[in-house]
Design a protein around this motif. Structure first.
Motif, mmCIF file in Angstrom:
data_model
loop_
_atom_site.group_PDB
_atom_site.id
_atom_site.type_symbol
_atom_site.label_atom_id
_atom_site.label_comp_id
_atom_site.label_asym_id
_atom_site.label_seq_id
_atom_site.Cartn_x
_atom_site.Cartn_y
_atom_site.Cartn_z
ATOM 1 N N VAL A 25 0.842 -1.200 0.000
ATOM 2 C CA VAL A 25 0.000 0.000 0.000
ATOM 3 C C VAL A 25 0.874 1.245 0.000
ATOM 4 O O VAL A 25 0.682 2.165 -0.812
ATOM 5 N N PHE A 26 1.844 1.292 0.911
ATOM 6 C CA PHE A 26 2.729 2.459 0.944
ATOM 7 C C PHE A 26 3.552 2.556 -0.330
ATOM 8 O O PHE A 26 3.764 3.647 -0.867
ATOM 9 N N ASN A 27 4.017 1.417 -0.832
ATOM 10 C CA ASN A 27 4.865 1.422 -2.027
ATOM 11 C C ASN A 27 4.138 2.041 -3.213
ATOM 12 O O ASN A 27 4.742 2.785 -3.998
ATOM 13 N N ARG A 28 2.832 1.750 -3.356
ATOM 14 C CA ARG A 28 2.060 2.350 -4.452
ATOM 15 C C ARG A 28 2.005 3.868 -4.305
ATOM 16 O O ARG A 28 2.139 4.609 -5.285
ATOM 17 N N VAL A 29 1.809 4.312 -3.063
ATOM 18 C CA VAL A 29 1.772 5.755 -2.804
ATOM 19 C C VAL A 29 3.113 6.391 -3.130
ATOM 20 O O VAL A 29 3.195 7.405 -3.832
ATOM 21 N N TYR A 30 4.178 5.791 -2.630
ATOM 22 C CA TYR A 30 5.499 6.377 -2.810
ATOM 23 C C TYR A 30 5.944 6.311 -4.265
ATOM 24 O O TYR A 30 6.617 7.217 -4.760
ATOM 25 N N LEU B 59 -5.492 3.196 4.390
ATOM 26 C CA LEU B 59 -5.063 4.581 4.613
ATOM 27 C C LEU B 59 -4.086 4.675 5.774
ATOM 28 O O LEU B 59 -3.143 5.466 5.747
ATOM 29 N N ALA C 273 -0.678 3.625 4.519
ATOM 30 C CA ALA C 273 -0.068 4.682 3.707
ATOM 31 C C ALA C 273 0.490 5.791 4.589
ATOM 32 O O ALA C 273 1.633 6.235 4.406
ATOM 33 N N ILE D 45 4.355 7.085 5.134
ATOM 34 C CA ILE D 45 4.713 8.477 4.876
ATOM 35 C C ILE D 45 5.327 9.098 6.127
ATOM 36 O O ILE D 45 6.309 9.845 6.052
ATOM 37 N N GLU E 79 -0.995 14.394 -0.948
ATOM 38 C CA GLU E 79 -1.579 13.825 0.269
ATOM 39 C C GLU E 79 -3.100 13.802 0.199
ATOM 40 O O GLU E 79 -3.732 12.799 0.549
ATOM 41 N N ILE F 299 -4.252 11.056 -2.001
ATOM 42 C CA ILE F 299 -4.046 9.755 -1.361
ATOM 43 C C ILE F 299 -5.158 9.468 -0.372
ATOM 44 O O ILE F 299 -5.724 8.372 -0.322
ATOM 45 N N LEU G 245 -8.009 6.374 -0.643
ATOM 46 C CA LEU G 245 -7.986 5.298 0.342
ATOM 47 C C LEU G 245 -9.038 5.445 1.429
ATOM 48 O O LEU G 245 -9.087 4.632 2.344
#
Length: 237
Positions: free
Chosen positions: A39-44, A112, A115, A119, A160, A163, A167
Motif C-alpha cells: 500500500v505504501f509502495n504504491r503511494v510512494y 489509509l 499509507a 509516509i 496527500e 491519497i 484510500l
C-alpha cells in the motif's frame, strides 16, 4: 538482499531515479495488494514518478538545480528501499519502519493507515537524513538545497489529499467520532515536513560531534516510530 550501494561523486546521473523507480515497481509486483508495504509502495511510487516528471519537464515550479533535486530524490528513496531490504533479510530495520513491518498484514488496520504510517516514517525520519546525505555527496550546506526541498515537499503535500481520497473507506469519515477520523486529524504531512527540515539542519550542525549526532538520530528514529505505531492502531469494522 544486500544493502543498496551508496551513490558517490559530485553529481548523480539521471538514471539514478530510473533505478529506484524500477526497484519500487518490482517490489509492488512481488507483494499482495493488501500488504501494508505494498500500500505504501504504491503511494510512494506515484510520488516519485511525479517528482521525476517535475525534474524532467520543469513542472511544479521547476527545480533550480536539477542535479541536486535528483540527488535528493535518490538519497531519499534509498532510505526506504534499504529498510525494506533489512526486513527481507531479517535484519533489524530502523525503529520508524518497524510498526509498518509488524502490522503490514493485520486485518484491523486500514489501507489509509498503512499509507500514512509509511509516509510518517519516510518524511519524519528518512527525509532529514537524506538531506544530510545529499549535503555530503554534493559538498554543500542544507541552505543550498532549500529550494529543492521545498519543491519536493510541495509535491508531497499536493498528493496527500489525493491519497486520502483514494484510500478513504467511506462516508463514515465525515463523523467526528469515527476512530479513523481521529487518527487522521492527529498527523500532518506539512508539519512532518517542517520537522524534517529542522532536523536536517540540526544534524548538519552536529556533523563535528558524531556521538551527539548519533544520539539525535536515534531519538528522532524512535519518536517517529512511536507516531507510526499510533497511526497503525487496529480499528473496528
Amino acid at each position: 538482499m544486500a544493502q543498496l550501494e551508496r551513490i558517490t561523486g559530485a553529481r548523480i546521473p539521471a538514471q539514478g531515479v530510473d533505478s529506484v523507480l524500477a526497484r519500487m515497481r518490482a517490489l509492488g509486483a512481488d507483494l499482495p495488494p493488501g500488504d501494508g508495504i505494498a500500500v505504501f509502495n504504491r503511494v510512494y511510487l506515484s510520488v516519485t514518478e511525479a517528482i521525476d516528471r517535475a525534474i524532467d519537464t520543469g513542472a511544479a515550479g521547476g527545480f533550480p538545480d536539477r542535479a541536486a533535486a535528483i540527488t535528493l530524490d535518490v538519497r531519499f528513496a534509498e532510505r526506504y528501499l534499504t529498510a525494506v531490504d533489512a526486513a527481507v533479510c531479517g535484519v533489524r530495520a530502523p525503529a520508524c519502519w518497524r510498526p509498518l513491518f509488524q502490522f503490514r498484514r493485520h486485518p484491523g488496520v486500514r489501507p489509509l493507515q498503512f499509507a500514512l504510517a509509511g509516509i510518517n516514517a519516510h518524511i519524519g525520519h528518512d527525509l532529514a537524513l537524506a538531506v544530510v546525505d545529499t549535503c555530503r555527496t554534493l559538498d554543500c550546506e542544507p541552505g543550498c538545497l532549500e529550494d529543492e526541498f521545498e519543491r519536493v515537499g510541495d509535491l508531497l503535500v499536493s498528493l496527500e489529499e489525493r491519497i486520502r481520497e483514494e484510500l478513504m473507506p467511506g462516508p463514515d469519515l465525515l463523523q467526528v467520532a469515527d476512530p479513523l477520523t481521529h487518527l487522521l486529524g492527529s498527523w500532518s504531512l506539512e508539519r512532518a515536513r517542517d520537522g524534517a527540515w529542522a532536523a536536517a539542519r540540526a544534524l548538519y550542525a552536529l556533523r563535528e560531534l558524531p556521538s551527539v549526532a548519533a544520539e539525535f538520530t536515534h531519538r528522532l528514529d524512535t519518536t517517529v516510530g512511536l507516531v507510526g505505531r499510533m497511526l497503525l492502531t487496529p480499528l473496528p469494522d
